[in-house]
Design an enzyme around this catalytic site. Sequence first.
Site, PDB file in Angstrom:
ATOM      1  N   CYS A   1       0.804  -1.227   0.000  1.00 26.01           N
ATOM      2  CA  CYS A   1       0.000   0.000   0.000  1.00 26.01           C
ATOM      3  C   CYS A   1       0.834   1.273   0.000  1.00 26.01           C
ATOM      4  O   CYS A   1       0.338   2.340  -0.351  1.00 26.01           O
ATOM      5  CB  CYS A   1      -0.953   0.001   1.194  1.00 26.01           C
ATOM      6  SG  CYS A   1      -2.155  -1.354   1.182  1.00 26.01           S
TER       7      CYS A   1
ATOM      8  N   HIS B   1      -3.170   7.553   2.040  1.00 27.27           N
ATOM      9  CA  HIS B   1      -3.586   6.222   1.629  1.00 27.27           C
ATOM     10  C   HIS B   1      -4.968   5.953   2.202  1.00 27.27           C
ATOM     11  O   HIS B   1      -5.218   6.212   3.382  1.00 27.27           O
ATOM     12  CB  HIS B   1      -2.582   5.184   2.129  1.00 27.27           C
ATOM     13  CG  HIS B   1      -3.050   3.767   1.983  1.00 27.27           C
ATOM     14  ND1 HIS B   1      -3.581   3.283   0.810  1.00 27.27           N
ATOM     15  CD2 HIS B   1      -3.080   2.740   2.883  1.00 27.27           C
ATOM     16  CE1 HIS B   1      -3.908   2.008   0.982  1.00 27.27           C
ATOM     17  NE2 HIS B   1      -3.626   1.666   2.220  1.00 27.27           N
TER      18      HIS B   1
ATOM     19  N   ASN C   1     -10.133   0.316  -0.030  1.00 28.14           N
ATOM     20  CA  ASN C   1      -8.667   0.348  -0.038  1.00 28.14           C
ATOM     21  C   ASN C   1      -8.176  -0.238  -1.354  1.00 28.14           C
ATOM     22  O   ASN C   1      -8.280  -1.449  -1.578  1.00 28.14           O
ATOM     23  CB  ASN C   1      -8.136  -0.455   1.149  1.00 28.14           C
ATOM     24  CG  ASN C   1      -6.623  -0.436   1.263  1.00 28.14           C
ATOM     25  OD1 ASN C   1      -5.924  -0.039   0.336  1.00 28.14           O
ATOM     26  ND2 ASN C   1      -6.110  -0.893   2.389  1.00 28.14           N
TER      27      ASN C   1
END
Length: 326
Positions: free
Chosen positions: A116, A253, A283
């Site tokens: 990520c 993020h 996500n």
Amino acid sequence: MTIRAIIAGCGGYLPERVVTNDGLAEAFGIETSDAWIRERTGIGQRHIAAPGETASGMGAAAARRALERAGLPGAAVDLVVVATATPDSAFPSTAVRIQAAIGSTSGFAFDVGAACTGFVYALGVADAMIRTGQARCALVIGTEVFSRILDWTDRGTCVLFGDGAGAVVLVAEEGRGDASDRGILSTHLHSDGRFGDILHVDGGAGSTGGIGLLRMAGKEVFRHAVTKLAAVVDEALAANGLAQSDVRWLIPHQANARIIDAMGKKLGLPKERVVVTVDRHANTSAASIPLALAEAAGKGLIERGDLMVLEGIGGGLTWGAALARF
């Protein structure tokens, strides 16, 4: 004079198929509720790639949009850096497939694997190569097909992720060499392999198939996220002689609404200065930051000269932040 990597254009791509929280039971047999997911994560829906969609295909679509907004042809690109945990194949890299798709026949291309945090890592690599003269025009892309590596029987993880791609075009320009410059001011990258097992894939992975599923110790990841992200943002500001009050936008993020809210409060930013897409995108791993940036820039929210903080944490553990002036 100092060479800076200027953000010349941003673009994003999301698969057409949208699966709401309520639709998870019908689509994947997940026994859950919209209220349970929203309360814990802030997620209301996610985009899921069609059977024929791949990381390279989505990344190329995002790249074309970024190039269009930059007013540049694919042939102008001499560097492609792709952040992905779900590549099309073990090799060749997803980056060279995108390089071919956009019509870039010079320069070089490669993938970066930092889960990520991958986009921040890729941004740091591209920035360094532009500063040292190895590239003049770079595409930095985050693209993920996480739906292919999820355990759809594990409610604690499968509801969290979605698919998508985001891209930015960086071009070399001369600056004064201080924090008033436009472009990437600095990137700050970290990892600690001692915590690799709290967020990992238990085998190989590829957006066209592959073996291995995502495993996560959610509470442990959350605990690390809050402290490590706060520290790396402070590090970035201190390195440039800037204060929290100088920051105009937080582009984080998009993992969890509670983490995003905590970071916004840490910087003293009002909610309207924190870009949030997790409610609609979920996500999307390495794609989440460039997707959020592309959405905000596309709406005209971010103005020339605005100081932005981009930050993320992911499997590895990896974490990092970038300071950029739009």
